[in-house]
Design an enzyme around this catalytic site. Structure first.
Site, short mmCIF file in Angstrom:
data_model
loop_
_atom_site.label_atom_id
_atom_site.label_comp_id
_atom_site.label_asym_id
_atom_site.label_seq_id
_atom_site.Cartn_x
_atom_site.Cartn_y
_atom_site.Cartn_z
N ASP A 8 0.85 -1.18 0.00
CA ASP A 8 0.00 0.00 0.00
C ASP A 8 0.89 1.24 0.00
OD1 ASP A 8 -2.03 -1.81 0.18
OD2 ASP A 8 -2.62 -1.30 2.23
N ASP A 130 -15.27 -4.14 -1.31
CA ASP A 130 -14.81 -3.85 0.06
C ASP A 130 -16.02 -3.72 0.97
OD1 ASP A 130 -12.18 -3.78 -0.90
OD2 ASP A 130 -12.38 -1.68 -1.46
#
Length: 262
Positions: A8, A130
């Site tokens: 990330d 998500d």
């Protein structure tokens, strides 16, 4: 089952968040390329690269990080975060991504996302589902929708999506185990199709004729992997892949364990 480490990116650095909270950020390396090279040196072939700056700002920001990793390693990279326009996805593929994950765009502008499936093929486009309390979250998990996650996946599956990354936000970065009940429910769509059996729990389907509308879902589990036993469980469930983040960085799962797993 593929093992897919996650990198990330915020401000060009390799970070991890807890439950998607940008205020709970840990920097693990100033140079994501170093991390990617370490993964490759230990036999890893795939990488999940997330542009958290892009997700927050709704346009791709860290494409140069992607380009460096794609040029200087042989990793097969799927890229997500901030891919919102035709220009965004063009830049990402030209920068070396093998697949692109779209989450918010599939909610906010379904026509564009459906166009990408047609243009690039469903082997190149991943649906990012998500989940927060069973509902789809968008924009770097900062916004919630009213879309129920399994229904969301089912509808996009009918439109041609096969690859799905599903993250239970409550589990992400917490090293507390994976969201197996949710994944079993999603993978139940495959069983429904394969067995040609209608079950009331799937929107009251009662006719065999309705079942073949489902294509095979290749589910990539994400969030909560803490120990190698979590990976064995996901493989038993027939997940196509598993994304691993903090468990790598915190030393909970070693490369030796991964080699034995594979």
């Amino acid at each position: 089952m593929r093992i897919i480490p996650a990198i990330d990116i915020i401000d060009g650095k390799c970070v991890r968040l807890s439950q998607g909270d940008y205020n709970q950020k840990t920097i693990y390396n100033e140079d994501p390329l170093e991390v990617a090279k370490e993964f490759e040196a230990n036999g890893i072939k795939h990488l999940h690269l997330v542009d958290l700056d892009g997700a927050k700002s709704s346009h791709v920001v860290n494409w140069k990080v992607l380009e460096r990793i794609a040029v200087q390693t042989g990793l097969q990279v799927d890229f997500g975060g901030g891919v919102k326009t035709d220009e965004d996805i063009k830049v990402v593929f030209e920068s070396g991504a093998k697949q692109v994950t779209g989450g918010s765009i599939a909610v906010k502008d379904a026509a564009i996302f459906e166009g990408w499936i047609s243009k690039y093929g469903n082997d190149k486009i991943i649906l990012g589902a998500d989940a927060k309390d069973g509902r789809i979250a968008t924009h770097g998990w900062l916004e919630s929708s009213e879309l129920e996650v399994v229904e969301f996946i089912k509808e996009w599956n009918k439109k041609g999506i096969e690859y799905v990354i599903c993250t239970d936000i409550a589990k992400d970065g917490m090293l507390a185990g994976t969201s197996n009940e949710l994944y079993e429910e999603i993978l139940g769509l495959n069983k429904l199709r394969d067995n040609n059996i209608a079950k009331p729990s799937f929107d009251g389907l009662t006719s065999k004729d309705e079942i073949p509308a489902f294509a095979g879902i290749k589910l990539i589990a994400s969030g909560g992997v803490a120990v190698v036993d979590d990976l064995y469980r996901l493989r038993e469930m027939d997940c196509e892949g598993a994304i691993v983040g903090k468990a790598f960085y915190e030393g909970r799962i070693t490369f030796k364990q991964l080699r034995e797993f594979v």
